[in-house]
Design an enzyme around this catalytic site. Sequence first.
Site, PDB file in Angstrom:
ATOM      1  N   HIS A   1     -13.236 -11.172 -18.610  1.00  5.38           N
ATOM      2  CA  HIS A   1     -13.807 -11.059 -19.925  1.00  5.38           C
ATOM      3  C   HIS A   1     -14.154 -12.107 -20.760  1.00  5.38           C
ATOM      4  O   HIS A   1     -15.175 -12.087 -21.531  1.00  5.38           O
ATOM      5  CB  HIS A   1     -12.339 -10.288 -20.865  1.00  5.38           C
ATOM      6  CG  HIS A   1     -11.909  -8.875 -20.242  1.00  5.38           C
ATOM      7  ND1 HIS A   1     -10.610  -8.834 -20.087  1.00  5.38           N
ATOM      8  CD2 HIS A   1     -12.700  -7.825 -20.057  1.00  5.38           C
ATOM      9  CE1 HIS A   1     -10.557  -7.269 -19.733  1.00  5.38           C
ATOM     10  NE2 HIS A   1     -11.885  -6.952 -19.619  1.00  5.38           N
TER      11      HIS A   1
ATOM     12  N   LYS B   1      -5.495   5.472 -21.906  1.00  5.93           N
ATOM     13  CA  LYS B   1      -4.463   4.371 -21.225  1.00  5.93           C
ATOM     14  C   LYS B   1      -3.339   4.062 -22.031  1.00  5.93           C
ATOM     15  O   LYS B   1      -3.379   3.900 -23.069  1.00  5.93           O
ATOM     16  CB  LYS B   1      -5.491   3.133 -20.928  1.00  5.93           C
ATOM     17  CG  LYS B   1      -6.558   3.297 -20.086  1.00  5.93           C
ATOM     18  CD  LYS B   1      -7.395   2.174 -19.784  1.00  5.93           C
ATOM     19  CE  LYS B   1      -8.557   2.228 -19.112  1.00  5.93           C
ATOM     20  NZ  LYS B   1      -9.476   0.869 -19.116  1.00  5.93           N
TER      21      LYS B   1
END
Length: 159
Positions: free
Chosen positions: A17, A41
């Site tokens: 990321h 999630k």
Amino acid sequence: MAKALCPGSFDPPTNGHIDVIERTARWFDGVVVAVVANPSKEAVFSLAERTEMLSEALEHIDNVSIESFDGLLVDFARERGVGVIVKGLRAVSDFEYELQMAQMNAALSPGLDTMFVTANPSWAFLSSSLVKQVARYGGSVDGLVPPVVSKALVERFSR
Ligand code: PNS
């Protein structure tokens, strides 16, 4: 001023990321990193914790800001005046999911573009889920995530 939006769950942020955000920051005047609540999630870290970890891991980049939100990405992009979403692609499997989201976002907000950057091969095998799995069972993720994340994972799973 051209601004890009790098959204994600970042539960937790990985070096993959960080690499995508660093590279995006080189091409745009500003980057808004959006830490998004993803109802599908179950998160290990709260939005505030993820935002804090990203702030520390990205403090070396001047033109990046980090925010969290719970809602539609297209609304957030509109509110922040951002016209481009940038996402990283590790494999063809990512592309199928990302293409669907990019097209949904474009249908909801015509003119909002999504650009993809290919993952740095050094981090192409990394995912937040795998990192959590390794850390949960006591494995070291040093060198795969920013130090602040490594520390937070050890603390979370040693409880
Ligand atoms: O890191 P992730 O989980 O792959 O990121 C997915 C994310 C958070 C970018 C996506 O789920 C999202 O945009 N969520 C916000 C809600 C939304 O706009 N959903 C419609 C997407 S087409």
